[in-house]
Design an enzyme around this catalytic site. Structure first.
Site, PDB file in Angstrom:
ATOM      1  N   ALA A 121      29.393   8.988 -57.353  1.00 11.20           N
ATOM      2  CA  ALA A 121      29.269   7.930 -56.817  1.00 11.20           C
ATOM      3  C   ALA A 121      28.116   6.514 -56.768  1.00 11.20           C
ATOM      4  O   ALA A 121      28.578   5.237 -56.712  1.00 11.20           O
ATOM      5  CB  ALA A 121      27.903   8.708 -55.521  1.00 11.20           C
TER       6      ALA A 121
ATOM      7  N   LYS B 101      41.289  16.013 -52.226  1.00 15.73           N
ATOM      8  CA  LYS B 101      41.109  14.944 -53.216  1.00 15.73           C
ATOM      9  C   LYS B 101      40.995  15.968 -54.217  1.00 15.73           C
ATOM     10  O   LYS B 101      39.141  16.416 -53.970  1.00 15.73           O
ATOM     11  CB  LYS B 101      41.153  13.945 -52.741  1.00 15.73           C
ATOM     12  CG  LYS B 101      40.540  13.530 -54.600  1.00 15.73           C
ATOM     13  CD  LYS B 101      39.930  12.025 -53.694  1.00 15.73           C
ATOM     14  CE  LYS B 101      40.066  10.751 -55.075  1.00 15.73           C
ATOM     15  NZ  LYS B 101      39.597  11.411 -56.568  1.00 15.73           N
TER      16      LYS B 101
HETATM   17  S1  IVH Z   1      47.841  10.878 -55.493  1.00 19.11           S
HETATM   18  C1  IVH Z   1      49.220   7.304 -56.604  1.00 19.11           C
HETATM   19  N1  IVH Z   1      46.577  12.990 -54.444  1.00 19.11           N
HETATM   20  O1  IVH Z   1      42.463  11.494 -58.100  1.00 19.11           O
HETATM   21  C2  IVH Z   1      48.991   7.920 -56.374  1.00 19.11           C
HETATM   22  N2  IVH Z   1      45.940  12.086 -56.519  1.00 19.11           N
HETATM   23  O2  IVH Z   1      41.181   8.408 -57.196  1.00 19.11           O
HETATM   24  C3  IVH Z   1      48.042   8.651 -57.349  1.00 19.11           C
HETATM   25  N3  IVH Z   1      43.998  13.039 -57.007  1.00 19.11           N
HETATM   26  O3  IVH Z   1      43.419   9.612 -59.925  1.00 19.11           O
HETATM   27  C4  IVH Z   1      47.111  10.110 -56.760  1.00 19.11           C
HETATM   28  N4  IVH Z   1      43.536  14.839 -55.717  1.00 19.11           N
HETATM   29  O4  IVH Z   1      44.327  12.704 -60.301  1.00 19.11           O
HETATM   30  C5  IVH Z   1      46.341  11.875 -55.788  1.00 19.11           C
HETATM   31  N5  IVH Z   1      45.944  14.977 -53.735  1.00 19.11           N
HETATM   32  C6  IVH Z   1      45.813  14.183 -54.542  1.00 19.11           C
HETATM   33  C7  IVH Z   1      44.751  14.230 -55.684  1.00 19.11           C
HETATM   34  C8  IVH Z   1      45.308  13.058 -56.480  1.00 19.11           C
HETATM   35  C9  IVH Z   1      42.812  14.435 -57.073  1.00 19.11           C
HETATM   36  C10 IVH Z   1      43.466  12.706 -58.589  1.00 19.11           C
HETATM   37  C11 IVH Z   1      44.312  11.731 -59.272  1.00 19.11           C
HETATM   38  C12 IVH Z   1      43.984  10.479 -59.336  1.00 19.11           C
HETATM   39  C13 IVH Z   1      42.963   9.968 -58.516  1.00 19.11           C
HETATM   40  C14 IVH Z   1      42.101   8.939 -57.619  1.00 19.11           C
END
Ligand code: IVH
Length: 674
Positions: A36, A116
């Site tokens: 955070a 996420k």
């Molecule tokens: S999509 C181009 N989907 O969050 C978009 N990311 O803060 C790529 N992450 O680098 C990311 N769960 O490591 C996507 N369901 C999810 C995710 C996810 C975790 C992570 C990932 C990304 C980071 C961004």
């Protein structure tokens, strides 16, 4: 507002700080500040750069992804770069994102919502269906080759399966460590005197960054796939939902909670639901990723230098924050256990203001090396009691002395004792005022003798005035004794005496629990009460006879036998007998004990029961409801959003898996549904 030179300097400082902390997080797997706080630094810089575009620089961390790779592993270039995500922290920010897209390409009619996962981003290459490469994100363009390490992750297939295997696939996802595996790993690390991991994400990252893949293999890692980088000769896909289905059809692990929703209101409801239920899962999530579902619309929206415009991360409020550690104190419990705890500068985290946090025991303080005067990361997750995760070493004042566990009880001054092989330290002076106070307060507490109006403060008053020394004395109190006490008037005196009188008739299980026998909790007390039926028979039993009771182990048995072998404990029991306390009340259980000897594990969210209700329904029928699946588990009850490791463990061991209807059948009959 600060003027321009100040802002330029602040922007420069923020860029340095962000680069430093990004390297700690991405390269060393050892962040010094809470996520955070990191997000807040990025936001501040973004704001300055948005208000003063002349202060933005092309190499600003707001324009780049992750951190350059370390040298331990071979660098690999991603065929399609791996991007980052923009964040939203409120519903308004989610709506603003929707509006921005609407202005560019029109309104989206469907959003794919995914949890996420708080792990390590991974890109895995399959060539003609065969696993050939795994790489971390690195700076988005070049990552680290961790092929052999990721090969050991059970969820990652060696070969893709089914009729739609493409010539080339770069699948993107998150490698993570289940919470249960993380806790187990840290337990083992602590036992071996090794380094503790701060959280599951760091332990996943640390486990992947091993030169020896057999170490990675010994750590329980898993993965969820959420997207596609390069793709050659794949099927014609039109939506993200379809993409996820296709990935699953290839045998790749895809999170079961993803949903395609039609409006941002529904998306927000999804976010709120998971914010509330995040701890029902056996993996950590820090938000929800919202993606435009339509792939053609995505292509039109494109990306900035850092993140796609078609996706956003809705971040949950933080459960970790940094604050100042003002001091470390030791509290003495009812069995004499001395527990160190941190006094903190109050900080709002995990939904409430936290000013104290547990440090568990001497070894934990040593392993974490926290010292009074440190800035520390504090974590409060769900209903779990707040804890100090680790110090921020970069902010440690020079010469800050190590903290030493006191050698004397802070209340009675007698020496503290830590037995060999034990992790806890004890004040063994039975006359210690802190212990007396805690023992009497426990005796009176709910689940024990349940004496209303007899809280810690009143107990303290009674002790201070010499009116009681042990729980047996409570029954000798008179109206005259109480009337002079601070805060007591005729009515409150009458109420307290009536409450004490009523407690004479509590069930034997409550009485046993109330006696402050080390290791004996309410469940063990219930088992003993049912088996022996009278306190005199419990007192007369040997440790072996007690250990023979179904569900009671040798630790509890030894402790109960020891307790009753001591004259001073028997003296308290005799006072209670003389006072007319019932020693033999064992009420018929409210429910037939159809689950006696059975162990039922619950995972995920049920419709008709909260987690506590479900567990209570099991224990009220004589069963047990532990937190993890083992060989001895009778059945695993699965609701929405089950823990991945519980489910896979149950499948592996061939444990019956029940839905809610099956659970109800089990509660009613004690039998598995046919
Ligand atoms: S999509 C181009 N989907 O969050 C978009 N990311 O803060 C790529 N992450 O680098 C990311 N769960 O490591 C996507 N369901 C999810 C995710 C996810 C975790 C992570 C990932 C990304 C980071 C961004």
């Amino acid at each position: 507002m600060a003027d321009a030179p100040d802002l330029a300097a602040r922007a420069e400082e923020l860029r340095d700080l962000i680069r430093y902390h990004a390297e700690r997080y991405f390269v060393h797997d050892d962040p010094e500040i809470a996520d955070a706080e990191y997000d807040a630094l990025v936001r501040e810089l973004e704001q300055i750069e948005a208000d003063h575009p002349e202060l933005a620089t092309p190499d600003s961390p707001t324009q780049t992804v992750g951190a350059p790779v370390a040298s331990l592993f071979r660098p690999v270039e991603h065929i399609v770069p791996m991007m980052s995500l923009d964040n939203a922290f409120t519903f308004d920010e989610l709506v603003a994102w929707g509006k921005r897209m609407e202005r560019m390409v029109g309104a989206a009619s469907a959003f794919s919502c995914e949890l996420k996962i708080d792990g390590v981003a991974m890109s895995i290459r399959y060539e003609r269906g065969a696993y050939t490469l795994a790489a971390t994100r690195g700076d988005g363009r070049v990552g680290e080759d961790v092929t052999e390490n990721v090969r050991t992750v059970g969820a990652v297939p060696e070969r893709l399966e089914g009729p739609h295997v493409p010539d080339l696939l770069e699948v993107r996802g998150e490698v993570f460590m289940p919470v249960s595996a993380f806790e187990e790993l840290n337990r083992r690390q602590a036992e071996a005197g090794g380094k503790l991991f701060a959280n599951p994400r760091n332990s996943a990252a640390g486990s992947l960054r091993q030169k020896d893949p057999s170490i990675t293999a010994s750590r329980e890692l898993s993965m969820f796939c959420y997207g596609v980088g390069a793709l050659e000769a794949g099927p014609a896909l039109t939506s993200h939902g379809e993409t996820l289905e296709w990935l699953a059809s290839l045998g790749l692990p895809v999170n079961p909670e993803s949903r395609v929703l039609g409006s941002l209101d529904e998306v927000y409801a999804f976010c709120e639901r998971w914010q509330e239920h995040r701890h029902d899962l056996d993996y950590e999530i820090d938000g929800v990723v919202v993606k435009v579902d339509d792939l053609a619309m995505r292509a039109e929206l494109g990306a900035t230098s850092k993140a796609p415009r078609w996706a956003i991360a809705y971040k949950f409020p933080p459960e970790e924050r940094t604050t100042k550690l003002l001091g470390i104190m030791v509290s003495i419990g009812r069995t004499g256990r001395a527990t160190p705890f941190a006094q903190l500068e109050p900080v709002f985290v995990g939904g409430s203001t936290v000013a104290v946090a547990t440090l568990h025991n001497e070894d934990q303080v040593r392993a974490k090396d926290v010292r009074p005067g440190d800035v520390v990361i504090v974590r409060k997750a769900g209903d779990v009691i707040p804890e100090v995760v680790k110090p921020v070493l970069a902010e440690r004042p020079e010469g800050l002395p190590e903290w030493r566990f006191p050698t004397e009880c802070p209340r009675c001054g007698e020496p503290l004792v830590r037995q060999e092989g034990e992790s806890d330290t004890f004040c063994v002076n039975v006359d210690c005022p802190a212990q007396r106070e805690q023992r009497i307060a426990h005796f009176a507490s709910r689940g024990a003798m349940d004496i209303e109006g007899l809280g810690e403060r009143t107990v303290q008053l009674l002790l201070d005035h010499g009116l009681v020394a042990d729980p047996g004395d409570l029954y000798r109190l008179t109206a005259d004794d109480l009337l002079g006490l601070e805060g007591f008037a005729e009515v409150s005196v009458r109420n307290l005496l009536a409450a004490i009188d009523a407690s004479r008739g509590r069930p034997l299980a409550n009485l046993l629990f109330a006696l402050n026998i080390r290791h004996l909790g309410p469940r063990g007390a219930e088992l003993l009460a049912r088996h022996f039926g009278h306190l005199d028979r419990v007192m007369a039993a040997s440790a072996a006879e007690i250990a023979a009771v179904d569900g009671v182990g040798p630790t509890i048995a030894g402790s109960v036998a020891d307790f009753f072998s001591l004259d001073r404990n028997r003296a308290v029991v005799e006072k209670l007998r003389a006072a007319g306390v019932d020693f033999g009340k064992v009420p018929e259980p409210e429910h037939p004990q159809v689950l006696a000897g059975k162990s039922v594990v619950v995972t995920g969210t049920l419709q008709g029961y909260s987690r506590e209700d479900a567990e209570e329904a099991i224990t009220a029928r004589g069963g047990r409801s532990p937190g993890s699946v083992s060989k001895k588990t009778t059945a695993l009850v699965v609701g929405e959003g089950p823990g991945a490791s519980k489910l896979s463990k149950a499948e592996e061991l061939g444990i019956p898996i029940l839905d809610e209807a099956g659970f109800e059948h089990l509660l009613e009959t004690g039998e598995l549904p046919g």
